[in-house]
Motif scaffolding. Structure first.
Motif, PDB file in Angstrom:
ATOM      1  N   ALA A  63      39.357  20.635   9.879  1.00  0.00           N
ATOM      2  CA  ALA A  63      38.893  21.996  10.181  1.00  0.00           C
ATOM      3  C   ALA A  63      39.605  23.026   9.310  1.00  0.00           C
ATOM      4  CB  ALA A  63      39.154  22.315  11.650  1.00  0.00           C
ATOM      5  N   PRO A  64      38.893  24.067   8.885  1.00  0.00           N
ATOM      6  CA  PRO A  64      39.541  25.126   8.111  1.00  0.00           C
ATOM      7  C   PRO A  64      40.398  26.052   8.967  1.00  0.00           C
ATOM      8  CG  PRO A  64      37.213  25.601   8.354  1.00  0.00           C
ATOM      9  CD  PRO A  64      37.444  24.252   8.963  1.00  0.00           C
ATOM     10  N   ARG A  65      40.073  26.120  10.266  1.00  0.00           N
ATOM     11  CA  ARG A  65      40.869  26.915  11.201  1.00  0.00           C
ATOM     12  C   ARG A  65      40.632  26.375  12.607  1.00  0.00           C
ATOM     13  NH1 ARG A  65      37.887  32.396  12.368  1.00  0.00           N
ATOM     14  NH2 ARG A  65      35.765  31.660  12.202  1.00  0.00           N
ATOM     15  N   VAL A  66      41.631  26.556  13.449  1.00  0.00           N
ATOM     16  CA  VAL A  66      41.565  26.035  14.822  1.00  0.00           C
ATOM     17  C   VAL A  66      42.067  27.080  15.808  1.00  0.00           C
ATOM     18  CG1 VAL A  66      41.805  23.601  14.183  1.00  0.00           C
ATOM     19  CG2 VAL A  66      43.855  24.968  14.620  1.00  0.00           C
ATOM     20  N   LEU A  67      41.633  26.920  17.056  1.00  0.00           N
ATOM     21  CA  LEU A  67      42.152  27.707  18.165  1.00  0.00           C
ATOM     22  C   LEU A  67      43.189  26.840  18.860  1.00  0.00           C
ATOM     23  CD1 LEU A  67      38.947  29.215  19.798  1.00  0.00           C
ATOM     24  CD2 LEU A  67      40.844  30.489  18.805  1.00  0.00           C
ATOM     25  N   VAL A  68      44.418  27.333  18.912  1.00  0.00           N
ATOM     26  CA  VAL A  68      45.494  26.593  19.556  1.00  0.00           C
ATOM     27  C   VAL A  68      45.740  27.226  20.919  1.00  0.00           C
ATOM     28  CG1 VAL A  68      47.893  25.843  19.382  1.00  0.00           C
ATOM     29  CG2 VAL A  68      46.509  26.056  17.316  1.00  0.00           C
ATOM     30  N   GLN A  69      45.827  26.370  21.946  1.00  0.00           N
ATOM     31  CA  GLN A  69      46.014  26.844  23.316  1.00  0.00           C
ATOM     32  C   GLN A  69      47.141  26.064  23.967  1.00  0.00           C
ATOM     33  OE1 GLN A  69      41.708  26.089  24.011  1.00  0.00           O
ATOM     34  NE2 GLN A  69      41.814  28.041  25.101  1.00  0.00           N
ATOM     35  N   ALA A  70      47.703  26.640  25.035  1.00  0.00           N
ATOM     36  CA  ALA A  70      48.778  25.969  25.772  1.00  0.00           C
ATOM     37  C   ALA A  70      48.578  26.187  27.264  1.00  0.00           C
ATOM     38  CB  ALA A  70      50.137  26.502  25.342  1.00  0.00           C
ATOM     39  N   ARG A  71      48.941  25.149  28.030  1.00  0.00           N
ATOM     40  CA  ARG A  71      48.853  25.219  29.488  1.00  0.00           C
ATOM     41  C   ARG A  71      50.043  24.477  30.074  1.00  0.00           C
ATOM     42  NH1 ARG A  71      44.397  22.541  30.314  1.00  0.00           N
ATOM     43  NH2 ARG A  71      43.098  24.387  30.186  1.00  0.00           N
ATOM     44  N   LEU A  72      50.718  25.087  31.016  1.00  0.00           N
ATOM     45  CA  LEU A  72      51.789  24.429  31.758  1.00  0.00           C
ATOM     46  C   LEU A  72      51.164  23.953  33.062  1.00  0.00           C
ATOM     47  CD1 LEU A  72      54.839  23.782  31.673  1.00  0.00           C
ATOM     48  CD2 LEU A  72      55.183  25.809  33.071  1.00  0.00           C
ATOM     49  N   SER A  73      51.036  22.635  33.188  1.00  0.00           N
ATOM     50  CA  SER A  73      50.338  22.039  34.308  1.00  0.00           C
ATOM     51  C   SER A  73      51.307  21.684  35.422  1.00  0.00           C
ATOM     52  CB  SER A  73      49.603  20.776  33.834  1.00  0.00           C
ATOM     53  OG  SER A  73      49.081  20.068  34.927  1.00  0.00           O
ATOM     54  N   LYS A  74      51.022  22.175  36.600  1.00  0.00           N
ATOM     55  CA  LYS A  74      51.847  21.849  37.767  1.00  0.00           C
ATOM     56  C   LYS A  74      51.510  20.451  38.291  1.00  0.00           C
ATOM     57  CE  LYS A  74      54.361  24.536  38.836  1.00  0.00           C
ATOM     58  NZ  LYS A  74      55.694  24.670  38.262  1.00  0.00           N
ATOM     59  N   SER A  75      50.267  19.999  38.064  1.00  0.00           N
ATOM     60  CA  SER A  75      49.832  18.694  38.566  1.00  0.00           C
ATOM     61  C   SER A  75      50.121  17.562  37.580  1.00  0.00           C
ATOM     62  CB  SER A  75      48.326  18.724  38.850  1.00  0.00           C
ATOM     63  OG  SER A  75      47.599  18.828  37.629  1.00  0.00           O
ATOM     64  N   GLY A  76      50.402  17.922  36.321  1.00  0.00           N
ATOM     65  CA  GLY A  76      50.599  16.901  35.299  1.00  0.00           C
ATOM     66  C   GLY A  76      49.309  16.463  34.635  1.00  0.00           C
ATOM     67  N   GLN A  77      48.187  17.049  35.045  1.00  0.00           N
ATOM     68  CA  GLN A  77      46.882  16.698  34.493  1.00  0.00           C
ATOM     69  C   GLN A  77      46.498  17.674  33.381  1.00  0.00           C
ATOM     70  OE1 GLN A  77      45.299  13.879  35.571  1.00  0.00           O
ATOM     71  NE2 GLN A  77      47.181  13.653  36.745  1.00  0.00           N
TER      72      GLN A  77
END
Length: 109
Positions: A63-77
Motif C-alpha cells: 500500500a502507498p499509505r495506510v491508516l494505523v489504529q490502536a485499541r487497548l482491549s480489556k477482554s483481550g480480544q
C-alpha cells in the motif's frame, strides 16, 4: 508509538492487550498488518512490517499509505467492545519516514 491520555491512564491495567493495526487507506477489508502486545507501561513503541500481515497476499508494503489504529482491549480480544480505549486513526504514507504517534483518548461506548 502508542501513548495514553493521562485522564484515561487509570483505566489501563498491567497485562491489558494492546492491538495496533494498519488498513489500506480506503479502510476496507482485513488489516494489512496487526500486532498484539501486553502493556505494562506507556508509551509503547513498536514497528509494523510485512511479517505482521494476517494474510500473505496482502502485506503492508503493498500500500502507498495506510491508516494505523490502536485499541487497548480489556477482554483481550481484537474485536472492539464496550470499555476498550481507542485512538484516532493516523494516516501514514509508506515507506514511513517518521514515527507515527497514536494516543488512546476515548473509551468505546
Amino acid at each position: 508509538e502508542v501513548d495514553i491520555d493521562p485522564t484515561l491512564a487509570k483505566f489501563a491495567a498491567p497485562g491489558d492487550a494492546l492491538f495496533v493495526f494498519a488498513h489500506a487507506a480506503e479502510g476496507r477489508g482485513p488489516p494489512l498488518a496487526a500486532k498484539r502486545v501486553a502493556v505494562d507501561a506507556f508509551p509503547v513503541r513498536l514497528r509494523l512490517t510485512d511479517a505482521d500481515s494476517p494474510m500473505p497476499a496482502a502485506v503492508l508494503s503493498s500500500a502507498p499509505r495506510v491508516l494505523v489504529q490502536a485499541r487497548l482491549s480489556k477482554s483481550g480480544q481484537a474485536t472492539g467492545s464496550t470499555g476498550d480505549l481507542e485512538a484516532d486513526a493516523v494516516m501514514v504514507p509508506l515507506p514511513a519516514k517518521a514515527r507515527a504517534t497514536l494516543v488512546l483518548s476515548r473509551t468505546r461506548p
